[in-house]
Design an enzyme around this catalytic site. Structure first.
Site, short mmCIF file in Angstrom:
data_model
loop_
_atom_site.label_atom_id
_atom_site.label_comp_id
_atom_site.label_asym_id
_atom_site.label_seq_id
_atom_site.Cartn_x
_atom_site.Cartn_y
_atom_site.Cartn_z
N CYS A 5 -6.04 -3.19 12.34
CA CYS A 5 -5.32 -3.06 11.26
C CYS A 5 -6.27 -3.05 10.23
O CYS A 5 -6.82 -3.95 9.72
CB CYS A 5 -4.15 -4.15 11.00
SG CYS A 5 -3.57 -4.28 9.61
N HIS A 47 -0.75 -10.76 9.11
CA HIS A 47 -0.10 -9.47 9.46
C HIS A 47 1.43 -9.88 9.59
O HIS A 47 1.86 -10.30 10.43
CB HIS A 47 -0.79 -9.17 10.64
CG HIS A 47 -0.37 -7.73 11.12
ND1 HIS A 47 -1.13 -6.65 10.56
CD2 HIS A 47 0.80 -7.15 11.79
CE1 HIS A 47 -0.43 -5.34 11.02
NE2 HIS A 47 0.66 -5.91 11.65
N GLY A 94 7.72 6.76 3.39
CA GLY A 94 6.53 7.00 3.33
C GLY A 94 5.64 6.15 3.66
O GLY A 94 4.15 6.01 3.18
N HIS A 101 2.78 -4.30 2.39
CA HIS A 101 2.20 -4.46 0.99
C HIS A 101 3.10 -3.98 -0.10
O HIS A 101 4.10 -2.98 0.18
CB HIS A 101 1.03 -3.47 1.23
CG HIS A 101 1.00 -2.06 1.56
ND1 HIS A 101 1.11 -1.74 2.79
CD2 HIS A 101 1.31 -0.79 0.96
CE1 HIS A 101 1.56 -0.44 2.89
NE2 HIS A 101 1.78 0.15 1.85
P1 5GP Z 1 2.01 3.09 1.99
O1 5GP Z 1 2.04 4.66 2.08
O2 5GP Z 1 1.87 2.54 3.28
O3 5GP Z 1 2.96 2.53 1.17
O4 5GP Z 1 0.65 2.83 1.12
C1 5GP Z 1 -0.53 2.57 1.72
C2 5GP Z 1 -1.69 2.77 0.57
O5 5GP Z 1 -2.67 2.24 1.08
C3 5GP Z 1 -1.76 4.05 -0.03
O6 5GP Z 1 -1.42 4.06 -1.38
C4 5GP Z 1 -3.23 4.39 0.09
O7 5GP Z 1 -3.79 4.78 -0.74
C5 5GP Z 1 -3.85 2.75 0.36
N1 5GP Z 1 -4.94 2.81 1.42
C6 5GP Z 1 -5.18 3.33 2.79
N2 5GP Z 1 -6.18 2.89 3.22
C7 5GP Z 1 -7.03 2.27 2.35
C8 5GP Z 1 -8.14 1.56 2.21
O8 5GP Z 1 -9.04 1.66 3.10
N3 5GP Z 1 -8.54 1.02 1.12
C9 5GP Z 1 -7.85 1.09 -0.16
N4 5GP Z 1 -8.12 0.27 -1.33
N5 5GP Z 1 -6.54 1.49 -0.09
C10 5GP Z 1 -5.94 2.13 1.20
ZN ZN Z 2 -2.66 -6.19 9.23
#
Ligand code: 5GP
Ligand code: ZN
Length: 115
Positions: A5, A47, A94, A101
């Protein structure tokens, strides 16, 4: 800690990030692909896959995530102008990273309904 993860690894510092806030249970960092002038992610250090995977013992930490989101909005200077705290839960919403998060977004005018 899940070894596969990415957010578990960010929360423990194994993968570097731009840290905004942390305490015993919660970690916040700048989103790597920001969708607004302010875009911070707030995660539990422990997690949890998604909001719908909360268990009884998780409610306090999820409330704390929200509290930290509000604190970050103040710290980033968007509390007065307005901001959005978003959780994408599951595929249709999405969600791409399956470690819970909260997105804290602000610094520009938002649209409603969201896309
Ligand atoms: P979700 O689409 O799951 O709601 O949001 C995932 C978020 O995580 C996205 O806005 C993406 O830009 C961010 N993200 C994904 N991988 C990384 C990473 O390795 N570092 C950072 N800082 N943000 C990440
Ligand atoms: Zn995790």
């Amino acid at each position: 800690m899940r070894s596969d993860c990415i957010f578990c690894k960010i929360g423990t510092g194994q993968i570097p990030s731009r840290v905004v806030y942390q305490d015993e249970d919660v970690f916040a960092f700048e989103d790597g692909n920001p969708q607004a002038p302010v875009h911070v992610l707030v995660i539990p250090k422990r997690h949890i896959d998604a909001l719908s995977d909360m268990r009884d013992g998780d409610h306090a930490v999820v409330a704390h995530l929200l509290e930290v989101g509000v604190l970050i909005a103040k710290k980033k200077g968007i509390a007065e102008s307005g901001y959005r705290i978003v959780v994408n839960n599951g595929q249709d919403a999405g969600q791409t990273v399956f470690h819970l998060h909260f997105h804290v977004l602000g610094g520009r005018r938002m649209n409603w309904p969201p896309g």
